[in-house]
Design a protein around this motif. Structure first.
Motif, PDB file in Angstrom:
ATOM      1  N   UNK A 121      39.048  50.289  56.885  1.00 53.04           N
ATOM      2  CA  UNK A 121      39.324  49.819  58.245  1.00 53.04           C
ATOM      3  C   UNK A 121      40.579  50.469  58.835  1.00 53.04           C
ATOM      4  N   UNK A 122      40.657  50.459  60.145  1.00 49.53           N
ATOM      5  CA  UNK A 122      41.873  50.865  60.842  1.00 49.53           C
ATOM      6  C   UNK A 122      42.045  52.355  61.031  1.00 49.53           C
ATOM      7  N   UNK A 123      43.286  52.717  61.368  1.00 48.42           N
ATOM      8  CA  UNK A 123      43.634  54.103  61.675  1.00 48.42           C
ATOM      9  C   UNK A 123      43.479  55.027  60.472  1.00 48.42           C
ATOM     10  N   UNK A 124      43.623  54.460  59.314  1.00 42.51           N
ATOM     11  CA  UNK A 124      43.506  55.262  58.090  1.00 42.51           C
ATOM     12  C   UNK A 124      42.138  55.953  58.015  1.00 42.51           C
ATOM     13  N   UNK A 125      41.095  55.273  58.500  1.00 47.22           N
ATOM     14  CA  UNK A 125      39.754  55.864  58.454  1.00 47.22           C
ATOM     15  C   UNK A 125      39.652  57.085  59.370  1.00 47.22           C
ATOM     16  N   UNK A 126      40.376  57.074  60.490  1.00 42.63           N
ATOM     17  CA  UNK A 126      40.371  58.234  61.388  1.00 42.63           C
ATOM     18  C   UNK A 126      40.979  59.454  60.713  1.00 42.63           C
TER      19      UNK A 126
END
Length: 108
Positions: free
Chosen positions: A19-24
């Protein structure tokens, strides 16, 4: 290009679960890994879009040994071609490249 395609697929699968920005960031890293086979084709004077799409299709079907045979200009089984890569070397190359990119981002 074969090992980069395998790693890209694994990173994309992990990014889908993160989840979150880490996935981007993970998705962008997977995209960068997918660019390596394209660069190999371009440097060899081959049609990178055609060969990389063929290789991705083979990997999606589960044929994880498929890579780009620069000598014939076709997609083929890298094990039959005698192409093997040392895991430790590949690991160190990716680690060094990732650290270098991170340092550049921190400077900006």
């Amino acid at each position: 290009g074969c090992s980069e395609m395998i790693m890209s697929k694994a990173v994309e699968e992990l990014a889908a679960k993160t989840p979150g920005k880490r996935s981007l960031a993970m998705e962008c890293f997977a995209k960068a890994l997918r660019a390596i086979p394209s660069i190999i084709c371009d440097n060899g004077g081959l049609d990178s879009s055609e060969l990389v799409s063929q290789m991705r299709a083979c990997h999606a079907k589960g044929d994880s040994k498929t890579g780009i045979n620069i000598l014939t200009g076709e997609v083929g089984d890298m094990q039959k071609c005698g192409v093997v890569e040392c895991f430790r070397v590949k690991q160190q190359v990716l680690l060094s490249a990732t650290e270098a990119a991170e340092m550049i981002i921190r400077v900006d």
